[in-house]
Write a protein that holds these residues in place. Sequence first.
Motif, PDB file in Angstrom:
ATOM      1  N   ILE A  76     -46.811 -48.319  66.561  1.00 18.02           N
ATOM      2  CA  ILE A  76     -46.114 -48.228  67.846  1.00 18.02           C
ATOM      3  C   ILE A  76     -46.660 -49.306  68.781  1.00 18.02           C
ATOM      4  O   ILE A  76     -47.867 -49.416  68.985  1.00 18.02           O
ATOM      5  CB  ILE A  76     -46.325 -46.848  68.511  1.00 18.02           C
ATOM      6  N   ALA A  77     -45.765 -50.120  69.341  1.00 15.92           N
ATOM      7  CA  ALA A  77     -46.126 -51.074  70.393  1.00 15.92           C
ATOM      8  C   ALA A  77     -45.472 -50.608  71.688  1.00 15.92           C
ATOM      9  O   ALA A  77     -44.415 -49.961  71.667  1.00 15.92           O
ATOM     10  CB  ALA A  77     -45.656 -52.482  70.028  1.00 15.92           C
ATOM     11  N   VAL A  78     -46.099 -50.926  72.800  1.00 16.25           N
ATOM     12  CA  VAL A  78     -45.593 -50.502  74.111  1.00 16.25           C
ATOM     13  C   VAL A  78     -45.448 -51.722  75.002  1.00 16.25           C
ATOM     14  O   VAL A  78     -46.317 -52.600  75.019  1.00 16.25           O
ATOM     15  CB  VAL A  78     -46.543 -49.480  74.774  1.00 16.25           C
ATOM     16  N   SER A  79     -44.347 -51.783  75.738  1.00 11.10           N
ATOM     17  CA  SER A  79     -44.133 -52.902  76.646  1.00 11.10           C
ATOM     18  C   SER A  79     -43.356 -52.432  77.869  1.00 11.10           C
ATOM     19  O   SER A  79     -42.431 -51.625  77.747  1.00 11.10           O
ATOM     20  CB  SER A  79     -43.358 -54.027  75.946  1.00 11.10           C
ATOM     21  N   PRO A  80     -43.689 -52.914  79.065  1.00  9.38           N
ATOM     22  CA  PRO A  80     -42.930 -52.563  80.264  1.00  9.38           C
ATOM     23  C   PRO A  80     -41.616 -53.335  80.358  1.00  9.38           C
ATOM     24  O   PRO A  80     -41.506 -54.450  79.827  1.00  9.38           O
ATOM     25  CB  PRO A  80     -43.871 -52.935  81.414  1.00  9.38           C
ATOM     26  N   TYR A  81     -40.656 -52.756  81.048  1.00  6.65           N
ATOM     27  CA  TYR A  81     -39.368 -53.422  81.246  1.00  6.65           C
ATOM     28  C   TYR A  81     -39.534 -54.731  82.019  1.00  6.65           C
ATOM     29  O   TYR A  81     -38.731 -55.661  81.857  1.00  6.65           O
ATOM     30  CB  TYR A  81     -38.418 -52.507  82.013  1.00  6.65           C
ATOM     31  N   GLU A  82     -40.554 -54.795  82.854  1.00  2.10           N
ATOM     32  CA  GLU A  82     -40.732 -55.982  83.682  1.00  2.10           C
ATOM     33  C   GLU A  82     -41.004 -57.240  82.863  1.00  2.10           C
ATOM     34  O   GLU A  82     -40.866 -58.359  83.382  1.00  2.10           O
ATOM     35  CB  GLU A  82     -41.890 -55.766  84.668  1.00  2.10           C
ATOM     36  N   THR A  83     -41.395 -57.090  81.595  1.00  2.00           N
ATOM     37  CA  THR A  83     -41.694 -58.269  80.766  1.00  2.00           C
ATOM     38  C   THR A  83     -40.509 -58.717  79.921  1.00  2.00           C
ATOM     39  O   THR A  83     -40.637 -59.668  79.146  1.00  2.00           O
ATOM     40  CB  THR A  83     -42.900 -57.997  79.841  1.00  2.00           C
ATOM     41  N   LEU A  84     -39.368 -58.046  80.044  1.00  2.00           N
ATOM     42  CA  LEU A  84     -38.191 -58.472  79.290  1.00  2.00           C
ATOM     43  C   LEU A  84     -37.780 -59.893  79.692  1.00  2.00           C
ATOM     44  O   LEU A  84     -37.766 -60.243  80.878  1.00  2.00           O
ATOM     45  CB  LEU A  84     -37.016 -57.527  79.537  1.00  2.00           C
ATOM     46  N   ALA A  85     -37.436 -60.692  78.698  1.00  2.00           N
ATOM     47  CA  ALA A  85     -36.954 -62.051  78.930  1.00  2.00           C
ATOM     48  C   ALA A  85     -35.972 -62.387  77.814  1.00  2.00           C
ATOM     49  O   ALA A  85     -35.966 -61.747  76.763  1.00  2.00           O
ATOM     50  CB  ALA A  85     -38.108 -63.045  78.946  1.00  2.00           C
ATOM     51  N   ALA A  86     -35.141 -63.379  78.050  1.00  2.00           N
ATOM     52  CA  ALA A  86     -34.159 -63.766  77.040  1.00  2.00           C
ATOM     53  C   ALA A  86     -33.845 -65.246  77.162  1.00  2.00           C
ATOM     54  O   ALA A  86     -33.960 -65.842  78.239  1.00  2.00           O
ATOM     55  CB  ALA A  86     -32.879 -62.952  77.200  1.00  2.00           C
ATOM     56  N   ARG A  87     -33.480 -65.830  76.044  1.00  2.00           N
ATOM     57  CA  ARG A  87     -33.027 -67.223  76.067  1.00  2.00           C
ATOM     58  C   ARG A  87     -31.840 -67.370  75.115  1.00  2.00           C
ATOM     59  O   ARG A  87     -31.777 -66.729  74.067  1.00  2.00           O
ATOM     60  CB  ARG A  87     -34.151 -68.183  75.689  1.00  2.00           C
ATOM     61  N   ILE A  88     -30.912 -68.211  75.527  1.00  2.00           N
ATOM     62  CA  ILE A  88     -29.709 -68.470  74.743  1.00  2.00           C
ATOM     63  C   ILE A  88     -29.714 -69.946  74.361  1.00  2.00           C
ATOM     64  O   ILE A  88     -29.776 -70.823  75.230  1.00  2.00           O
ATOM     65  CB  ILE A  88     -28.437 -68.125  75.537  1.00  2.00           C
ATOM     66  N   GLY A  89     -29.668 -70.210  73.077  1.00  2.42           N
ATOM     67  CA  GLY A  89     -29.706 -71.583  72.597  1.00  2.42           C
ATOM     68  C   GLY A  89     -28.367 -72.277  72.723  1.00  2.42           C
ATOM     69  O   GLY A  89     -27.336 -71.659  73.011  1.00  2.42           O
ATOM     70  N   ARG A  90     -28.354 -73.565  72.487  1.00  2.00           N
ATOM     71  CA  ARG A  90     -27.124 -74.347  72.601  1.00  2.00           C
ATOM     72  C   ARG A  90     -26.080 -73.912  71.590  1.00  2.00           C
ATOM     73  O   ARG A  90     -24.881 -74.054  71.826  1.00  2.00           O
ATOM     74  CB  ARG A  90     -27.440 -75.829  72.408  1.00  2.00           C
TER      75      ARG A  90
END
Length: 305
Positions: free
Chosen positions: A31-45
């Motif tokens: 189990i890994a835990v992460s806060p919503y505040e660290t969500l990030a995303a990138r969309i490539g070309r």
Amino acid sequence: MSGRRFLVLGGGDGWHINQLRSAAEAAGCEIAVSPYETLAARIGRCGSMIATCSAGELGQFDAILTRTMPAASLEQITFRLATLHSLTNVPLVNPPRGLEIAIDKFATLAHVAALGYPVPETVVVQSRGEAMDAFERLGGDCVVKPIFGGEGRGVMRIADPQLAWYAFSTLEGLDAVCYLQEFVAPGGIDTRLLVIGDHVLGLRRRNELDFRTNVASGAQCQSIQPNELLREQATAITRSIGLTFASVDLLDCADGSQRVLEVNAIPGWKGAQQVATTNIAAEIVDLLCEQADALAARRGKAGCQ
């Protein structure tokens, strides 16, 4: 089952995370835990999208358990939900559409009522004057609660017109909606149906000193065996909303009937675990494994076609 990697998104550290970690370890999972505040995303070309958090790339986990999303700006909330909506390669317990309905008490109640289940008479308005009219229509005795939120926070029973006037004035000044619900006698007793996949656990909650029945208000829990009708009702409601781990709360009325009060898509289970004969965290881990297996099976079937 062993070797699975799961992500718990939100909720922070504490009793619930410790329970899940212990259950996952016993099952040979991580189990890994992460806060919503660290969500990030990138969309490539080329159009590909990668979503990440502090625990790594979201698509690399076998399943994700979505827990409490903290308060944030409209932009931040919209981005977090949009990120969850974009995840098509990993199972979500629960998915964003279900969260969006269940987090909104009005949307939830409207959905449940449309399914044909009885609910308390409820009025939602946006001004003090309309709220005072609704207060009178509900017999001058009602429960006022925030349309978002849980654990009994901000919930008040109001039976005094002057107090109602001040309460509704405050809500109007905060640009909040006024969510009024009839007070259903006797108060202080309800039935919680905790749905974990196909399993439904039943709890009777009583509070001798308060109309609220959440554990934080001092309610006592008793394990009950829900009958087939209650199990069918709980699973029908949660599946219709799109939830696989949730709770359905039923008001126990003085005349012996029951009305659906709320559906919680991010239920706690500390009080339930105190009286349950099964390990609830282990059932949640099993559900995550089942969801991961189901997705893998669908992928395999699609690859054979």
